[in-house]
Design a protein around this motif. Structure first.
Motif, PDB file in Angstrom:
ATOM      1  N   HIS A   1     -46.097  42.094 -41.502  1.00  0.00           N
ATOM      2  CA  HIS A   1     -45.783  40.511 -42.287  1.00  0.00           C
ATOM      3  C   HIS A   1     -46.160  39.494 -41.433  1.00  0.00           C
ATOM      4  CE1 HIS A   1     -43.083  42.972 -44.950  1.00  0.00           C
ATOM      5  NE2 HIS A   1     -42.981  43.775 -43.871  1.00  0.00           N
TER       6      HIS A   1
ATOM      7  N   HIS B   1     -45.059  35.501 -40.564  1.00  0.00           N
ATOM      8  CA  HIS B   1     -43.947  34.590 -40.988  1.00  0.00           C
ATOM      9  C   HIS B   1     -44.429  33.217 -40.396  1.00  0.00           C
ATOM     10  CE1 HIS B   1     -41.253  37.669 -41.966  1.00  0.00           C
ATOM     11  NE2 HIS B   1     -41.482  38.351 -40.733  1.00  0.00           N
TER      12      HIS B   1
ATOM     13  N   SER C   1     -47.080  39.346 -46.938  1.00  0.00           N
ATOM     14  CA  SER C   1     -46.574  40.968 -46.637  1.00  0.00           C
ATOM     15  C   SER C   1     -47.554  41.768 -46.988  1.00  0.00           C
ATOM     16  CB  SER C   1     -45.531  41.087 -46.960  1.00  0.00           C
ATOM     17  OG  SER C   1     -45.066  42.777 -46.676  1.00  0.00           O
TER      18      SER C   1
ATOM     19  N   GLU D   1     -44.752  42.648 -37.480  1.00  0.00           N
ATOM     20  CA  GLU D   1     -44.259  41.282 -37.966  1.00  0.00           C
ATOM     21  C   GLU D   1     -44.791  40.440 -36.724  1.00  0.00           C
ATOM     22  OE1 GLU D   1     -40.123  40.792 -39.480  1.00  0.00           O
ATOM     23  OE2 GLU D   1     -39.767  42.560 -38.293  1.00  0.00           O
TER      24      GLU D   1
ATOM     25  N   SER E   1     -44.634  36.129 -35.881  1.00  0.00           N
ATOM     26  CA  SER E   1     -43.863  35.043 -36.178  1.00  0.00           C
ATOM     27  C   SER E   1     -44.332  34.004 -35.155  1.00  0.00           C
ATOM     28  CB  SER E   1     -42.383  35.313 -36.208  1.00  0.00           C
ATOM     29  OG  SER E   1     -42.157  35.652 -34.753  1.00  0.00           O
TER      30      SER E   1
END
Length: 137
Positions: free
Chosen positions: A41, A43, A52, A130, A132
Motif C-alpha cells: 500500500h 498512502h 494497493s 505500507e 506513508s
C-alpha cells in the motif's frame, strides 16, 4: 543475457523509475514453488489517494522489490539512491522527501516501523507493506 539487461532497462525507463548511481533490476520472475504473496500500500499525502497491490514476488524479495513492482503496476515514478543496505527512497509519485525534521517516505511491515533499508528487509509470505509520507517517529 543482453536481452534481459535491455528489457530491465526498458522497463525502468517506461515506468519513470530512476536511481542516482544504479538502476534497480526488476525482481526475477517467481515460480509458484519459490514465490511469496504480499500486499503493498502506498498512502499519498494531501488527499491524492492511495494505491494497493497484491503482489507475487520471488521468495527472496525485499520491501523495495514490493514497492518497485507496485509502482510499476500503477505507472508511478519512483526515485531512490544507493542499493541494498544503502538504498534510500527519495520520492514516490513526485512527492519528495523533506529531509531532516521534515516529512519523508517511511515504510512499515505488518504495522511495524522498518528498522533497516528497504533494500535488505526480506519479506515473508502474507506480509503487508505500507509506505506513508510523514515525520519519522
Amino acid at each position: 543475457m543482453a536481452l534481459a539487461i535491455l528489457l530491465a532497462v526498458g522497463c525502468e525507463r517506461s515506468a519513470g523509475n530512476s536511481g542516482t548511481s544504479s538502476v534497480a533490476p526488476a525482481p526475477p520472475s517467481a515460480s509458484a514453488a519459490d514465490s511469496i504473496a504480499v500486499t503493498c500500500h502506498i498512502h499519498f499525502p494531501g488527499g491524492r489517494g492511495d494505491i494497493s497491490s497484491g503482489l507475487k514476488l520471488p521468495g527472496s524479495a525485499n520491501v523495495f522489490d514490493a514497492l518497485k513492482m507496485a509502482a510499476d503496476q500503477h505507472s508511478i515514478d519512483l526515485q531512490f539512491r544507493g542499493a541494498d543496505a544503502t538504498l534510500f527512497v527519495t520520492a514516490i509519485g513526485g512527492t519528495e522527501n523533506g529531509g531532516a525534521g521534515g516529512d519523508n517516505w517511511v515504510y512499515r511491515v505488518d504495522g511495524e516501523l522498518g528498522d533497516r533499508s528497504a533494500g535488505v528487509f526480506e519479506l515473508k509470505n502474507g506480509q503487508k507493506v505500507e509506505w506513508s509520507f510523514g515525520v519519522y517517529p
